[in-house]
Design an enzyme around this catalytic site. Structure first.
Site, PDB file in Angstrom:
ATOM      1  N   LYS A 171       0.852  -1.189   0.000  1.00  0.00           N
ATOM      2  CA  LYS A 171       0.000   0.000   0.000  1.00  0.00           C
ATOM      3  C   LYS A 171       0.885   1.235   0.000  1.00  0.00           C
ATOM      4  O   LYS A 171       1.655   1.450   0.941  1.00  0.00           O
ATOM      5  CB  LYS A 171      -0.885  -0.003   1.245  1.00  0.00           C
ATOM      6  CG  LYS A 171      -1.989  -1.029   1.181  1.00  0.00           C
ATOM      7  CD  LYS A 171      -3.081  -0.565   0.244  1.00  0.00           C
ATOM      8  CE  LYS A 171      -4.234  -1.548   0.232  1.00  0.00           C
ATOM      9  NZ  LYS A 171      -5.281  -1.131  -0.696  1.00  0.00           N
ATOM     10  N   ASP A 200      -0.141  -0.453  -4.745  1.00  0.00           N
ATOM     11  CA  ASP A 200      -1.515   0.053  -4.789  1.00  0.00           C
ATOM     12  C   ASP A 200      -1.539   1.397  -4.075  1.00  0.00           C
ATOM     13  O   ASP A 200      -1.286   1.462  -2.875  1.00  0.00           O
ATOM     14  CB  ASP A 200      -2.436  -0.953  -4.075  1.00  0.00           C
ATOM     15  CG  ASP A 200      -3.895  -0.536  -4.097  1.00  0.00           C
ATOM     16  OD1 ASP A 200      -4.217   0.491  -4.722  1.00  0.00           O
ATOM     17  OD2 ASP A 200      -4.718  -1.253  -3.487  1.00  0.00           O
ATOM     18  N   GLU A 226      -1.509  -0.468  -9.112  1.00  0.00           N
ATOM     19  CA  GLU A 226      -2.970  -0.468  -8.947  1.00  0.00           C
ATOM     20  C   GLU A 226      -3.521   0.910  -8.578  1.00  0.00           C
ATOM     21  O   GLU A 226      -2.980   1.587  -7.719  1.00  0.00           O
ATOM     22  CB  GLU A 226      -3.305  -1.492  -7.864  1.00  0.00           C
ATOM     23  CG  GLU A 226      -4.778  -1.646  -7.531  1.00  0.00           C
ATOM     24  CD  GLU A 226      -5.009  -2.861  -6.622  1.00  0.00           C
ATOM     25  OE1 GLU A 226      -4.285  -3.869  -6.752  1.00  0.00           O
ATOM     26  OE2 GLU A 226      -5.907  -2.806  -5.773  1.00  0.00           O
ATOM     27  N   GLU A 252     -11.524  -1.915  -9.004  1.00  0.00           N
ATOM     28  CA  GLU A 252     -12.304  -2.188  -7.792  1.00  0.00           C
ATOM     29  C   GLU A 252     -13.367  -1.112  -7.594  1.00  0.00           C
ATOM     30  O   GLU A 252     -14.326  -1.325  -6.875  1.00  0.00           O
ATOM     31  CB  GLU A 252     -11.398  -2.299  -6.563  1.00  0.00           C
ATOM     32  CG  GLU A 252     -10.795  -0.987  -6.122  1.00  0.00           C
ATOM     33  CD  GLU A 252      -9.876  -1.154  -4.910  1.00  0.00           C
ATOM     34  OE1 GLU A 252      -8.704  -1.475  -5.113  1.00  0.00           O
ATOM     35  OE2 GLU A 252     -10.343  -0.955  -3.786  1.00  0.00           O
ATOM     36  N   ASP A 275     -14.475  -6.425  -8.222  1.00  0.00           N
ATOM     37  CA  ASP A 275     -14.729  -7.083  -6.938  1.00  0.00           C
ATOM     38  C   ASP A 275     -16.119  -7.683  -7.027  1.00  0.00           C
ATOM     39  O   ASP A 275     -17.088  -6.960  -7.297  1.00  0.00           O
ATOM     40  CB  ASP A 275     -14.650  -6.056  -5.797  1.00  0.00           C
ATOM     41  CG  ASP A 275     -14.725  -6.722  -4.432  1.00  0.00           C
ATOM     42  OD1 ASP A 275     -13.759  -6.575  -3.666  1.00  0.00           O
ATOM     43  OD2 ASP A 275     -15.736  -7.398  -4.132  1.00  0.00           O
ATOM     44  N   HIS A 302     -10.401  -8.343  -7.467  1.00  0.00           N
ATOM     45  CA  HIS A 302     -10.109  -7.666  -6.204  1.00  0.00           C
ATOM     46  C   HIS A 302     -10.914  -8.377  -5.113  1.00  0.00           C
ATOM     47  O   HIS A 302     -12.065  -8.734  -5.328  1.00  0.00           O
ATOM     48  CB  HIS A 302     -10.566  -6.209  -6.328  1.00  0.00           C
ATOM     49  CG  HIS A 302     -10.493  -5.428  -5.066  1.00  0.00           C
ATOM     50  ND1 HIS A 302     -11.561  -5.284  -4.197  1.00  0.00           N
ATOM     51  CD2 HIS A 302      -9.470  -4.738  -4.515  1.00  0.00           C
ATOM     52  CE1 HIS A 302     -11.195  -4.522  -3.173  1.00  0.00           C
ATOM     53  NE2 HIS A 302      -9.934  -4.173  -3.335  1.00  0.00           N
ATOM     54  N   GLU A 335      -6.091 -12.142  -3.999  1.00  0.00           N
ATOM     55  CA  GLU A 335      -5.820 -11.112  -2.994  1.00  0.00           C
ATOM     56  C   GLU A 335      -6.198 -11.667  -1.618  1.00  0.00           C
ATOM     57  O   GLU A 335      -7.341 -12.056  -1.379  1.00  0.00           O
ATOM     58  CB  GLU A 335      -6.627  -9.841  -3.292  1.00  0.00           C
ATOM     59  CG  GLU A 335      -6.393  -8.789  -2.220  1.00  0.00           C
ATOM     60  CD  GLU A 335      -6.803  -7.396  -2.635  1.00  0.00           C
ATOM     61  OE1 GLU A 335      -7.695  -7.258  -3.483  1.00  0.00           O
ATOM     62  OE2 GLU A 335      -6.210  -6.433  -2.102  1.00  0.00           O
TER      63      GLU A 335
HETATM   64 CA    CA Z   1      -6.841  -1.721  -4.146  1.00  0.00          CA
END
Ligand code: CA
Length: 381
Positions: A171, A200, A226, A252, A275, A302, A335
């Site tokens: 992240k 991401d 991402e 997502e 997702d 996702h 994920e």
């Molecule tokens: Ca994400």
């Protein structure tokens, strides 16, 4: 067979230690679950994906007031019919966000019912399994204090590696300089190890900074980058995809075949990430992956929901076709969020487990899960 009851369960739990992603501090985990029963005595479960900063009551209200009255008494096996009825009914106020997540939850529950009715796993109803297990990747590296956490995050990478992960998503989006320091520390900690890295930023930058970060990470051989910019800036996605030597991922925050059509037409992504709990459930997921085939875009779902959404995602992934076929084609990876989630592991009798670096996909009917009532009751708000 008719739908005879639609029950909502809104779950929430505060976290002992709040964590940050680029958009804010997450201090609780939530889930909007729907339990649909039929007059035949079959029960199906679905989940509306609840983002880190999202209130789970929005999707719940959409189910309760807009969609439950529409589908009550209807045949739950009419998944395609009911999906379009729900979509058309909500077009003027839905199409994205929590309203689509509400449709997703219902659709997932209907496919769970269909699987139990036909005594088949959902992937069989989707056309069969392309795979029976999948390599998970660790989603983690959230912040506890904010910036300047490179050393702690490098230690987290070592922990995931020792736990058996060979792919990790970091992240970022905490300032380009801070992001680069984090990546250098993680790369150093992973030196000589066979690990795939993704990043991401949760759309924290404009095009200039997003490019600067991607450019600075060119040497890292990332599997994907991402959500580099906000989901509204589809042209920005396409521009970064042209200019950066890194595959661009996103989706997502895109919904239904219509949302993904816009992404694909613009050449916005190398890897689409719907997702299942917000793109429109299994029905929409199948529309999207077929559309992705036509546009030559890879799909890698996702997954950040609770155990119901994880089980649904695994069923879809089992049936997900490869876009770029080859003898040794790149397969999707799962994920597997490593952040704190008080009720995810205790929500079903079959929580996701990694064994020898793989997660197996259930071949039991429907989603292959039994929801634990005590957990639902303990966390219901
Ligand atoms: Ca994400």
């Amino acid at each position: 067979m008719k739908i005879s009851s639609i029950q909502l369960h809104v779950l929430q739990s505060r976290l002992d230690t709040p964590f940050a992603f680029s958009q804010g501090w997450v201090d609780r985990r939530s889930a909007t679950l729907v339990e649909i029963r039929t007059d035949d005595g079959i029960t199906g479960w679905g989940e509306a994906f609840c983002q880190g900063l999202e209130t789970p009551q929005i999707a719940a209200a959409a189910i309760e007031h807009s969609f439950a009255p529409l589908i009550m008494g209807r045949n739950p096996l009419d998944t395609e019919t009911l999906w379009f009825e729900m979509y058309h009914r909500s077009r003027d106020f839905g199409r994205t966000g929590a309203v689509m997540a509400a449709i997703s939850a219902i659709d997932i529950a209907l496919w769970d019912i269909a699987g139990k009715f036909y005594n088949q796993p959902v992937y069989q109803l989707l056309g069969g399994a392309m795979r029976n297990d999948i390599q998970p990747y660790a989603t983690g590296f959230y912040r506890i204090s904010g910036q300047n956490e490179a050393d702690r995050l490098a230690e987290e990478a070592i922990m995931h590696f020792e736990n058996g992960f060979r792919a990790m998503k970091i992240k970022l989006g905490f300032g380009v300089k801070d992001d680069l320091a984090v990546m250098q520390a993680i790369a150093k900690a992973m030196q000589g190890k066979e690990v795939e890295l993704m990043i991401d930023t949760n759309h924290s930058y404009g095009r200039t900074e997003a490019f600067e970060l991607g450019h600075g990470l060119a040497e890292f051989g990332l599997r994907w980058y991402e959500e580099p910019v906000v989901p509204e800036d589809i042209a920005g996605y396409a521009e970064l995809r042209q200019r950066l030597p890194v595959p661009i991922a996103g989706g997502e925050n895109a919904h239904s075949l219509y949302g993904f059509k816009s992404l694909f037409e613009a050449g916005a992504v190398d890897i689409a990430q719907p997702d299942i709990g917000s793109c429109g459930g299994f029905t929409a997921a199948r529309h999207i992956h077929i559309l992705a085939q036509a546009f030559g875009v890879e799909v890698n779902p996702h997954v950040w929901g609770s155990a119901v959404a994880q089980a649904a995602s695994l069923q879809w992934i089992a049936a997900l076709p490869i876009t770029h076929h080859a003898l040794f084609a790149r397969q999707p990876i799962l994920e597997y969020d490593q952040s704190s989630h008080p009720f995810r592991q205790h929500l079903t009798e079959q929580p996701v487990k990694m064994d020898a670096g793989r997660v197996s996909i259930s071949d039991a009917p429907g989603l292959g899960i039994s929801v634990i009532d005590d957990t639902v009751n303990n966390y219901r708000i």
